[in-house]
Each structure stands twice: as structure tokens, then as C-alpha cells.
Design a protein around this motif. Structure first.
Motif, PDB file in Angstrom:
ATOM      1  N   TYR B 120       2.668  26.573 -36.115  1.00 18.26           N
ATOM      2  CA  TYR B 120       2.140  27.531 -35.142  1.00 18.26           C
ATOM      3  C   TYR B 120       0.919  28.260 -35.705  1.00 18.26           C
ATOM      4  O   TYR B 120      -0.101  28.413 -35.031  1.00 18.26           O
ATOM      5  N   ALA B 121       1.046  28.729 -36.942  1.00 22.51           N
ATOM      6  CA  ALA B 121      -0.057  29.469 -37.557  1.00 22.51           C
ATOM      7  C   ALA B 121      -1.296  28.587 -37.614  1.00 22.51           C
ATOM      8  O   ALA B 121      -2.400  29.018 -37.269  1.00 22.51           O
ATOM      9  N   ALA B 122      -1.103  27.325 -38.014  1.00 25.05           N
ATOM     10  CA  ALA B 122      -2.236  26.407 -38.109  1.00 25.05           C
ATOM     11  C   ALA B 122      -2.906  26.239 -36.749  1.00 25.05           C
ATOM     12  O   ALA B 122      -4.130  26.208 -36.649  1.00 25.05           O
ATOM     13  N   ARG B 123      -2.098  26.178 -35.701  1.00 24.39           N
ATOM     14  CA  ARG B 123      -2.672  26.030 -34.360  1.00 24.39           C
ATOM     15  C   ARG B 123      -3.506  27.239 -33.982  1.00 24.39           C
ATOM     16  O   ARG B 123      -4.623  27.104 -33.481  1.00 24.39           O
ATOM     17  N   THR B 124      -2.960  28.435 -34.206  1.00 23.08           N
ATOM     18  CA  THR B 124      -3.717  29.624 -33.798  1.00 23.08           C
ATOM     19  C   THR B 124      -4.964  29.788 -34.652  1.00 23.08           C
ATOM     20  O   THR B 124      -5.911  30.451 -34.240  1.00 23.08           O
ATOM     21  N   LEU B 125      -4.972  29.190 -35.847  1.00 23.37           N
ATOM     22  CA  LEU B 125      -6.165  29.265 -36.680  1.00 23.37           C
ATOM     23  C   LEU B 125      -7.210  28.231 -36.261  1.00 23.37           C
ATOM     24  O   LEU B 125      -8.279  28.161 -36.847  1.00 23.37           O
ATOM     25  N   GLY B 126      -6.872  27.410 -35.278  1.00 27.54           N
ATOM     26  CA  GLY B 126      -7.851  26.486 -34.726  1.00 27.54           C
ATOM     27  C   GLY B 126      -7.833  25.098 -35.347  1.00 27.54           C
ATOM     28  O   GLY B 126      -8.710  24.287 -35.073  1.00 27.54           O
ATOM     29  N   TRP B 130      -4.331  16.666 -35.553  1.00 30.51           N
ATOM     30  CA  TRP B 130      -4.505  15.630 -36.566  1.00 30.51           C
ATOM     31  C   TRP B 130      -4.568  16.260 -37.957  1.00 30.51           C
ATOM     32  O   TRP B 130      -3.885  15.844 -38.892  1.00 30.51           O
ATOM     33  N   ALA B 131      -5.392  17.309 -38.069  1.00 33.03           N
ATOM     34  CA  ALA B 131      -5.533  17.997 -39.358  1.00 33.03           C
ATOM     35  C   ALA B 131      -4.214  18.655 -39.751  1.00 33.03           C
ATOM     36  O   ALA B 131      -3.826  18.639 -40.919  1.00 33.03           O
ATOM     37  N   ILE B 132      -3.512  19.208 -38.783  1.00 27.82           N
ATOM     38  CA  ILE B 132      -2.226  19.857 -39.082  1.00 27.82           C
ATOM     39  C   ILE B 132      -1.247  18.836 -39.652  1.00 27.82           C
ATOM     40  O   ILE B 132      -0.575  19.089 -40.650  1.00 27.82           O
ATOM     41  N   THR B 137       1.895  19.272 -42.337  1.00 26.18           N
ATOM     42  CA  THR B 137       3.201  18.657 -42.145  1.00 26.18           C
ATOM     43  C   THR B 137       3.508  17.597 -43.206  1.00 26.18           C
ATOM     44  O   THR B 137       4.557  17.642 -43.854  1.00 26.18           O
ATOM     45  N   MET B 138       2.574  16.649 -43.390  1.00 25.27           N
ATOM     46  CA  MET B 138       2.841  15.545 -44.318  1.00 25.27           C
ATOM     47  C   MET B 138       3.052  16.011 -45.759  1.00 25.27           C
ATOM     48  O   MET B 138       4.052  15.644 -46.372  1.00 25.27           O
ATOM     49  N   PRO B 139       2.154  16.828 -46.316  1.00 24.14           N
ATOM     50  CA  PRO B 139       2.381  17.246 -47.712  1.00 24.14           C
ATOM     51  C   PRO B 139       3.712  17.960 -47.901  1.00 24.14           C
ATOM     52  O   PRO B 139       4.388  17.774 -48.912  1.00 24.14           O
TER      53      PRO B 139
END
Lengths: 350, 220
Positions: B120-126, B130-132, B137-139
Motif C-alpha cells: 500500500y505504501a509503495a502504491r501511494t508513493l507512486g 511492476w516496480a512494486i 514483493t519479490m525480495p
């Protein structure tokens, strides 16, 4: 600068229905856990979808069920600070900030990160992992990361709950200063009324998904109009009343009559009296109630006394009266009567 | 001793893990992030089925689908000129189907234990989805995903039942190590059987060691 929210959403057994419009400054959403405060923030940020309604910031529509508009969180430019800060645990401070910065030709990413680190007193921390930072530092990284993404408005979800209580007040002051410079709208969710009072100019009080009070923070605390608002702002004595005349009511639970400054109307069903508005007296008189056998709890700076009162109607449930008095150094003198000034009695609606 | 069996087994296991790894990763991510609980249950059931079914039954289903007179098998043969049943491809197909649930379940569990607030945080940060996935997620899910990969590799190398059903036991073509063990014992060549068993047990042991190493690293 204004956030307009008017949404409804069914969620875990209750229906969230909030609508408010905030102007500049910090708006607090105060409510018990499960009152729908976090859900409201998540809807604004686009992390949850409301069942219907409208959300806009400065006229820019983020969500509108009628016009079928629903921007993705990435497009909303809404910064969201999570309770535990949600720092990426496998990335150092530099990479955490780097994630939030969109490539911009004018300014290089490194200089932007450097200025953020300086601004948030994080110099020399850029190589550390979140787990190697103190709670306060983590909060500053989270805030710096929010600012790095250039948000149009900030949503803070219980921003101080993860901090130790002795740090909390210092960081509240610090956060207030930083957000004052930010200039845009900030909405902060909290269940702590002291925090809400200190941090927020205006306040929305939620109970079971419904707003029960909305307005300037000081007004809500000094003149709560509803039972729910009085309870959440910390009013300890809330009892039902029977109207006698325009400035006089009967309080069956305490077996007394009360004179008030406010005018009583038919809508008023309860009164609220803050525990520290009572004072002990030795003789019966205006607005006095006889008390005995108080249960005493000593606080660090005040005495709390809980009296069991005699119900006139002879009801079965016990009724209580809370009295709070600042310590003066001597032992507590238990009074025979408690008295309240007519202007300290708040009339409340159900 | 049939040294071809070792080579066939390794080739099969490597090919099948390459396919299973990405299929399982993809399916695990889809199911972990799905919001509809009922659909989630349905897909989870379907994708786990090959693990619960007896391998011979799974092999029977495969034979039913890929047989040369069956829709899929017929299509592959007529339009692509590829025959699956009783060829080396069938050993890979059987290994993929049987080892897939292990990969899928490990990946799903690994993705589910990633704190959704981070996403969620990653999404709100724009950040883009794909990058998320690749940066967040993967790491964070990697140790679980890797141990799932090792487990399915080991399962793929040991596959017997479904392979026997759909690929048969053709020397030099589809006779993998587990089938070689069976054949050696059936033919009374115990010396050969010992060698095959030793190799298989060694691989299995190494897989467990490798998996534990990955999991211990995660705890640090």
C-alpha cells in the motif's frame, strides 16, 4: 485547498458513512478502534474502494461513483503514513527515499535525497536499514519519504502510536512544526484525545462509522453537543435528565436538581460534567450532591474519586460520579458534598 | 548400469523446474493478491489437486488430455507436429504437473507473509505495480520462493507415477532414475538399484540442506 469527502462503505458488520469538507490545516479524525477512521483514510488514498460517493482534493476528483471516476493510488498524489511507518525493511534509508522520487530533469535524484536527509535531520543515516534506526528516526524517514513523493495532501494514521510515551510529546511538537511548513491539507487519525487537541485545528469525531461531531477542536472539547462527542472528549459524568424548566433539570441517577446557564430544550436528554468541574463543599446548597464512601485512586498529579450515588428511581444498575482534583501536597480531604457551577454543566443530545 | 537415466533425469528436472518456478510464482502471486475469497478457494483447490491426487491418477488425467487421439494431443500433433505421450516431453510434463503445487503453495505463502501495508505504501508513493513486484514483493518473499523452488526440483527429480503413466519406461528416452530403480529391482539387478538409490538419496539430501540454508538466512 480543500478535501471533500462524502462516501459510504459496508465494512465488517457496520456501514461507514462519512462526509466532511476540510479547509486548510490539520483535521483530526478521532474515534475508538473499529470506528472506521483508518478505513476513511484508506478510501481517500485509494487503497480501499468505497461503495459509493465522492472524493476530491482542491477540486481534483479522485473518486466519483456517479461519474465512474476512480484514480489509482499512484495517480492520487496523496501521502499516507502508516501506523508502523511501512518502511521497506530490506532497503536502506537512501533506497527507501529513492523509491518515492520520480525522475525529474531539473534536479538530480541524489541532490533531492541529500536535501531531504538534511531537512529531516537524517544526515549520515542513508546507509542504515530501518531496523537499525530508533523509533523517532524511523518516523522521520517515513515523513521524508512522504515529502519525496510530492503529495498534495497528507494522511497520517495514528502517527505517534508506535513511539514510546516519553518521546511522543516531543515528536508531536516536531511534527506540528514540519507540517506547518508543508502548507497543504493534513488529515490525522487518532484515538488519543490529548493528541487530537494538541495537533488538530478541526476535528471529526466518528462512532461506529458515523460522524457524531465536526467542527473546531476547541469548540468540540469545550461544548460537546452530543453524548458521543462528550464521551470521546473525555467527559466522565454523563447522565440522563428530566427537564423541569428552561434552566433547571432533575438528575434521577444522582438524586439531585441542577441549575444551568444554558437553556434546556426538549432535544436535550443528558448532561455532561467533567470530573474536575466538581468541587468539594461542606454545606448543602445550589447544585450540590451529597457524597460518601468514595473509591480513591491516586494519580501522579491528581486524585480521582469514584462515588456510588443513590438512584432516586431505585434502578438496579449502579451509577457513579467521578471527581478529579489536583494534588496540593496535603492528604485528600473528603468533602460531604460536591458542587458544580451552572456554567460547567453541558447539555447533551442523544 | 544405465547412465543415460542420470542424464535424462537431470535434463527433465532442470527443464521442469524452469517451467514450474515461473508458473508457480505467477499463480502464487495471483492467488495471494486475489480479493474474492470464494474464487481464491476454488483456484487454490484446483492448483493443489496434483499434489493430493495419487500420481498415477494425475498421470491418467494427463494421458486423457494429451493422448494422440485426444483434443490437446491431437492438436499438438496435427498443427505443431509435436507428440507428447511416450516421448521425453512427457517426462517433463509429468514432472511439471506433479511438482507445480509445491512451488505454487510455497510462493503463495511467501507472498502472503509480505506485509500488505508495504505494498500500500509503495502504491501511494507512486511506484508502478511492476516496480512494486520486483523491488518490494519479490525480495521480501525470496527465501520462501527459493525454498519452494528447491522442494519442487527435488519432487520433480523423484517423479515416478505420472511419468510411468504418460511417458512410459523406454530405455534411453523416458527411463528416469526412479523408473530405473524400479526396473533394476524388477529385473533382479540389485547392484544397479543400489547405485541409482544412492544418487537419488544424495540429491534429496542436498535439496533439504539447501532449503534449510535458505530458510536460516531469512531468519537473520
Amino acid at each position: 485547498m480543500a478535501i471533500k469527502v462524502d462516501i459510504k462503505k459496508k465494512h465488517k458488520g457496520f456501514c461507514l458513512r462519512v462526509s466532511f469538507e476540510s479547509s486548510n490545516g490539520m483535521l483530526g479524525i478521532l474515534g475508538a478502534s473499529g470506528s472506521g477512521k483508518s478505513m476513511t483514510l484508506k478510501c481517500i488514498a485509494g487503497l480501499e474502494n468505497p461503495d459509493g460517493g465522492h472524493i476530491s482534493i482542491d477540486g481534483r476528483v479522485l473518486f466519483d461513483s456517479d461519474k465512474k471516476i476512480n484514480l489509482r493510488p499512484q495517480e492520487r498524489a496523496v501521502g499516507y503514513m502508516f501506523q508502523n511507518y511501512a518502511l521497506f525493511p530490506h532497503m536502506n534509508v537512501y533506497r527507501n527515499l529513492r523509491c518515492a522520487i520520480k525522475p525529474d530533469k531539473k534536479e538530480s535524484i541524489n541532490s533531492r535525497i541529500d536535501s531531504l536527509l538534511r531537512e529531516f535531520s537524517l544526515m549520515g543515516m542513508s546507509k542504515r536499514l530501518p531496523s537499525q534506526l530508533s523509533g523517532g528516526q524511523q518516523q522521520r524517514v517515513a515523513l521524508a519519504r512522504l515529502f519525496a513523493s510530492n503529495p498534495k495532501c497528507l494522511l497520517l494514521d495514528e502517527p505517534f502510536s508506535a513511539l514510546d510515551s516519553h518521546l511522543r510529546e516531543r515528536f508531536q511538537v516536531e511534527m506540528k512544526e514540519r507540517l506547518g511548513d508543508f502548507g497543504a491539507d493534513v488529515i490525522m487519525v487518532t484515538h488519543d484525545r490529548d493528541e487530537a487537541y494538541k495537533m488538530c485545528e478541526s476535528l471529526l469525531v466518528l462512532e461506529e462509522g458515523r460522524p457524531v461531531a465536526f467542527g473546531a477542536t476547541k469548540d468540540i472539547f469545550s461544548k460537546p453537543e452530543t453524548v458521543a462527542a462528550a464521551r470521546i472528549t473525555g467527559c466522565k459524568n454523563i447522565v440522563p435528565i428530566v427537564k423541569l424548566n428552561s434552566h433547571k433539570v432533575k438528575v434521577p441517577d444522582w438524586g439531585m436538581e441542577l441549575e444551568l446557564k444554558q437553556e434546556v430544550s426538549e432535544k436535550h436528554t443528558h448532561i455532561g460534567i467533567r470530573a474536575h468541574d466538581f468541587h468539594g463543599v461542606s454545606q448543602s446548597g445550589l447544585n450540590t450532591v451529597s457524597v460518601n464512601n468514595g473509591e480513591i485512586m491516586e494519580g501522579p498529579f491528581e486524585w480521582n474519586v469514584l462515588f456510588e450515588t443513590t438512584q432516586e428511581t431505585g434502578g438496579e444498575s449502579k451509577v457513579y460520579l467521578w471527581w478529579k482534583i489536583a494534588k496540593t501536597g496535603d492528604a485528600l480531604q473528603m468533602p460531604q458534598y460536591l458542587c458544580v457551577n451552572p456554567e460547567d454543566v453541558q447539555l447533551l443530545k442523544e | 548400469m544405465d547412465s543415460q537415466a542420470i542424464w535424462i533425469s537431470l535434463r527433465t528436472a532442470l527443464c521442469s523446474i524452469a517451467i514450474t518456478f515461473f508458473l508457480g510464482l505467477f499463480a502464487g502471486h495471483l492467488v495471494a493478491r486475489a480479493r474474492n475469497e470464494k474464487l481464491k478457494l476454488f483456484w487454490d483447490g484446483l492448483l493443489t489437486l496434483p499434489m493430493v491426487l495419487p500420481p498415477t491418477v494425475a498421470g491418467f488425467f494427463l494421458l486423457y488430455l494429451f493422448g494422440v487421439k485426444r483434443p490437446i494431443g491431437k492438436f499438438l500433433l496435427e498443427f505443431l507436429g509435436v507428440r507428447i505421450v511416450f516421448t521425453w516431453y512427457a517426462t517433463v510434463l509429468a514432472a511439471v504437473v506433479i511438482s507445480f503445487p509445491l512451488m505454487y503453495r510455497s510462493a503463495r505463502a511467501a507472498f502472503e507473509q509480505v506485509d500488505v501495508n508495504l505494498i500500500y505504501a509503495a502504491r501511494t508513493l507512486g511506484m508502478s505495480e511492476w516496480a512494486i513486484f520486483w523491488k518490494i514483493t519479490m525480495p521480501l518473499a525470496l527465501p520462501g520462493v527459493m525454498s519452494g523452488g528447491i522442494l519442487s526440483f527435488a519432487r520433480g527429480i523423484g517423479e515416478f507415477g505420472a511419468t510411468a503413466m504418460i511417458a512410459g519406461n523406454i530405455i534411453g528416452v523416458t527411463r528416469t532414475l526412479p523408473l530405473a530403480v524400479y526396473s533394476a529391482v524388477a529385473g533382479g539387478h540389485m547392484e544397479d538399484a543400489y547405485r541409482y538409490v544412492l544418487i537419488l538419496a544424495g540429491i534429496a539430501f542436498l535439496a533439504i540442506i539447501g532449503m534449510n540454508a535458505v530458510l536460516i538466512k531469512r531468519r537473520r
